[in-house]
Design a protein around this motif. Structure first.
Motif, PDB file in Angstrom:
ATOM      1  N   PHE A   1       0.829  -1.202   0.000  1.00 39.24           N
ATOM      2  CA  PHE A   1       0.000   0.000   0.000  1.00 39.24           C
ATOM      3  C   PHE A   1       0.869   1.261   0.000  1.00 39.24           C
ATOM      4  O   PHE A   1       0.605   2.216  -0.744  1.00 39.24           O
ATOM      5  N   VAL A   2       1.912   1.259   0.832  1.00 34.81           N
ATOM      6  CA  VAL A   2       2.827   2.407   0.877  1.00 34.81           C
ATOM      7  C   VAL A   2       3.529   2.574  -0.463  1.00 34.81           C
ATOM      8  O   VAL A   2       3.695   3.691  -0.977  1.00 34.81           O
ATOM      9  N   LEU A   3       3.932   1.464  -1.069  1.00 34.41           N
ATOM     10  CA  LEU A   3       4.594   1.513  -2.373  1.00 34.41           C
ATOM     11  C   LEU A   3       3.649   2.077  -3.431  1.00 34.41           C
ATOM     12  O   LEU A   3       4.061   2.878  -4.286  1.00 34.41           O
ATOM     13  N   MET A   4       2.378   1.671  -3.364  1.00 27.74           N
ATOM     14  CA  MET A   4       1.395   2.173  -4.327  1.00 27.74           C
ATOM     15  C   MET A   4       1.169   3.675  -4.158  1.00 27.74           C
ATOM     16  O   MET A   4       1.141   4.430  -5.137  1.00 27.74           O
ATOM     17  N   ILE A   5       1.015   4.131  -2.902  1.00 25.73           N
ATOM     18  CA  ILE A   5       0.796   5.559  -2.641  1.00 25.73           C
ATOM     19  C   ILE A   5       1.999   6.380  -3.084  1.00 25.73           C
ATOM     20  O   ILE A   5       1.864   7.447  -3.698  1.00 25.73           O
TER      21      ILE A   5
ATOM     22  N   SER B   1       9.373   0.546 -12.038  1.00 22.48           N
ATOM     23  CA  SER B   1       8.253   1.451 -12.307  1.00 22.48           C
ATOM     24  C   SER B   1       7.023   0.670 -12.753  1.00 22.48           C
ATOM     25  O   SER B   1       5.891   0.999 -12.371  1.00 22.48           O
ATOM     26  N   ARG B   2       7.226  -0.375 -13.535  1.00 23.94           N
ATOM     27  CA  ARG B   2       6.097  -1.194 -13.996  1.00 23.94           C
ATOM     28  C   ARG B   2       5.502  -2.011 -12.848  1.00 23.94           C
ATOM     29  O   ARG B   2       4.295  -2.233 -12.795  1.00 23.94           O
ATOM     30  N   ILE B   3       6.347  -2.444 -11.919  1.00 21.05           N
ATOM     31  CA  ILE B   3       5.850  -3.174 -10.756  1.00 21.05           C
ATOM     32  C   ILE B   3       4.964  -2.271  -9.908  1.00 21.05           C
ATOM     33  O   ILE B   3       3.859  -2.657  -9.487  1.00 21.05           O
ATOM     34  N   VAL B   4       5.411  -1.054  -9.646  1.00 22.16           N
ATOM     35  CA  VAL B   4       4.632  -0.119  -8.836  1.00 22.16           C
ATOM     36  C   VAL B   4       3.301   0.212  -9.525  1.00 22.16           C
ATOM     37  O   VAL B   4       2.251   0.245  -8.888  1.00 22.16           O
TER      38      VAL B   4
ATOM     39  N   ILE C   1       7.357 -12.894  -7.875  1.00 19.85           N
ATOM     40  CA  ILE C   1       7.564 -12.744  -6.430  1.00 19.85           C
ATOM     41  C   ILE C   1       6.616 -11.695  -5.856  1.00 19.85           C
ATOM     42  O   ILE C   1       5.984 -11.913  -4.813  1.00 19.85           O
ATOM     43  N   PHE C   2       6.499 -10.563  -6.532  1.00 16.44           N
ATOM     44  CA  PHE C   2       5.611  -9.507  -6.042  1.00 16.44           C
ATOM     45  C   PHE C   2       4.147  -9.951  -6.080  1.00 16.44           C
ATOM     46  O   PHE C   2       3.394  -9.665  -5.146  1.00 16.44           O
ATOM     47  N   LEU C   3       3.741 -10.631  -7.134  1.00 14.02           N
ATOM     48  CA  LEU C   3       2.358 -11.122  -7.220  1.00 14.02           C
ATOM     49  C   LEU C   3       2.075 -12.137  -6.120  1.00 14.02           C
ATOM     50  O   LEU C   3       1.032 -12.070  -5.453  1.00 14.02           O
ATOM     51  N   SER C   4       2.999 -13.056  -5.906  1.00 14.25           N
ATOM     52  CA  SER C   4       2.817 -14.075  -4.856  1.00 14.25           C
ATOM     53  C   SER C   4       2.744 -13.435  -3.479  1.00 14.25           C
ATOM     54  O   SER C   4       1.921 -13.828  -2.641  1.00 14.25           O
ATOM     55  N   ALA C   5       3.615 -12.449  -3.222  1.00 14.62           N
ATOM     56  CA  ALA C   5       3.625 -11.783  -1.917  1.00 14.62           C
ATOM     57  C   ALA C   5       2.339 -11.001  -1.691  1.00 14.62           C
ATOM     58  O   ALA C   5       1.783 -10.999  -0.579  1.00 14.62           O
ATOM     59  N   LEU C   6       1.834 -10.333  -2.727  1.00 15.64           N
ATOM     60  CA  LEU C   6       0.608  -9.556  -2.592  1.00 15.64           C
ATOM     61  C   LEU C   6      -0.585 -10.457  -2.301  1.00 15.64           C
ATOM     62  O   LEU C   6      -1.376 -10.188  -1.379  1.00 15.64           O
ATOM     63  N   VAL C   7      -0.717 -11.536  -3.048  1.00 15.55           N
ATOM     64  CA  VAL C   7      -1.830 -12.472  -2.833  1.00 15.55           C
ATOM     65  C   VAL C   7      -1.692 -13.154  -1.480  1.00 15.55           C
ATOM     66  O   VAL C   7      -2.679 -13.321  -0.752  1.00 15.55           O
ATOM     67  N   SER C   8      -0.479 -13.541  -1.113  1.00 13.89           N
ATOM     68  CA  SER C   8      -0.250 -14.195   0.182  1.00 13.89           C
ATOM     69  C   SER C   8      -0.597 -13.267   1.335  1.00 13.89           C
ATOM     70  O   SER C   8      -1.110 -13.718   2.366  1.00 13.89           O
TER      71      SER C   8
END
Length: 268
Positions: A21-25, A64-67, A246-253
């Motif tokens: 959430f912080v990364l998105m903001i 940048s694409r990950i964020v 990794i980012f997708l797995s961490a977010l869903v987890s």
């Protein structure tokens, strides 16, 4: 809240979601590069201070694409969760509290919808109406309704004849007041667990559709889109697949662990 944060599953899930959430903001105010900007001279650049996660086959900055992809996932997950929760809460509460022919009709409709696998329903809608982000979101919203409806109906069936409901009814409380102020607060833990799991499922479903080329369309970044683009170069540039995965797995987890924690604390 002390009980929740004492639960390891809830704590880990909360930390993961807070991080994303912080990364998105932060991404709304600053991104190192335009997520869609290409630079073929810098393609497959390694991780460095200039490009934290390197670049992909078109020279686009992966960080940048990950964020930007996190922003899309949170946006779609929120819309799907809110739509499913409100729709399922309305249908499930009416079905469970009223009973009778109204309950039978609603349950028949929900059963018919559940007979179609969610992804198959989304694929059918996309095949008919085209690959538009609005169609994808609407299909995912429809997929989320049965889960909330069944959870809400089961909870209302459990509490509608409870002693505190009979007492409220004897004092002259209206049906709407009983549903909103007497039964609904008692089913919030179940709803929160369902919201968390629905959020995670929406993100996974959107990523799956985007991976197949039927969800988010280029140049907008999505975890599924990034995995699809990078799979051709998995041996020559594995970071293009590993980092989004990794980012997708961490977010869903994170959302799954949060739901597990809420459920575990509610059972104690």
């Amino acid at each position: 809240m002390k009980r929740y944060f004492a639960n390891k599953s809830f704590l880990v899930g909360f930390i993961l979601i807070a991080f994303f959430f912080v990364l998105m903001i932060a991404g709304f105010f600053y991104l190192p590069y335009d997520p869609a900007a290409t630079d073929t001279a810098a393609k497959f650049a390694p991780c460095s201070a200039k490009h934290f996660f390197g670049t992909d086959h078109l020279g686009r900055d992966i960080f940048s694409r990950i964020v930007a992809g996190i922003r899309i996932s949170f946006g779609i997950g929120s819309l799907v969760m809110i739509f499913g929760c409100l729709s399922g809460l309305l249908l499930g509460s009416v079905s469970g509290y009223a009973g009778g022919w109204l309950d039978a009709i609603i349950q028949k409709l929900i059963t018919v919808q559940m007979s179609f696998p969610g992804i198959l329903l989304a694929l059918m809608m996309i095949a008919v109406f085209g690959t538009d982000i609005k169609i994808t979101i609407f299909a995912l919203c429809l997929m989320s309704i049965p889960r909330f409806t069944r959870i809400t109906r089961a909870s209302f069936l459990k509490y509608k004849n409870a002693l505190f409901v009979k007492s409220a009814r004897a004092r002259g409380a209206s049906h709407v007041r009983i549903m909103l102020f007497h039964i609904l607060p008692n089913i919030l833990p179940e709803l929160l667990v369902t919201c968390s799991l629905s959020f995670a499922l929406a993100i996974l479903s959107e990523s799956g559709l985007s991976y197949l080329g039927l969800g988010i369309q280029p140049p907008a970044p999505s975890f599924g889109r990034m995995l699809n683009d990078a799979q051709r170069f998995i041996f020559s540039d594995p970071k293009g697949v590993l980092i989004p995965a990794i980012f997708l797995s961490a977010l869903v987890s994170g959302f799954n662990l949060l739901g597990d924690g809420i459920s575990e604390v509610g059972e104690k």
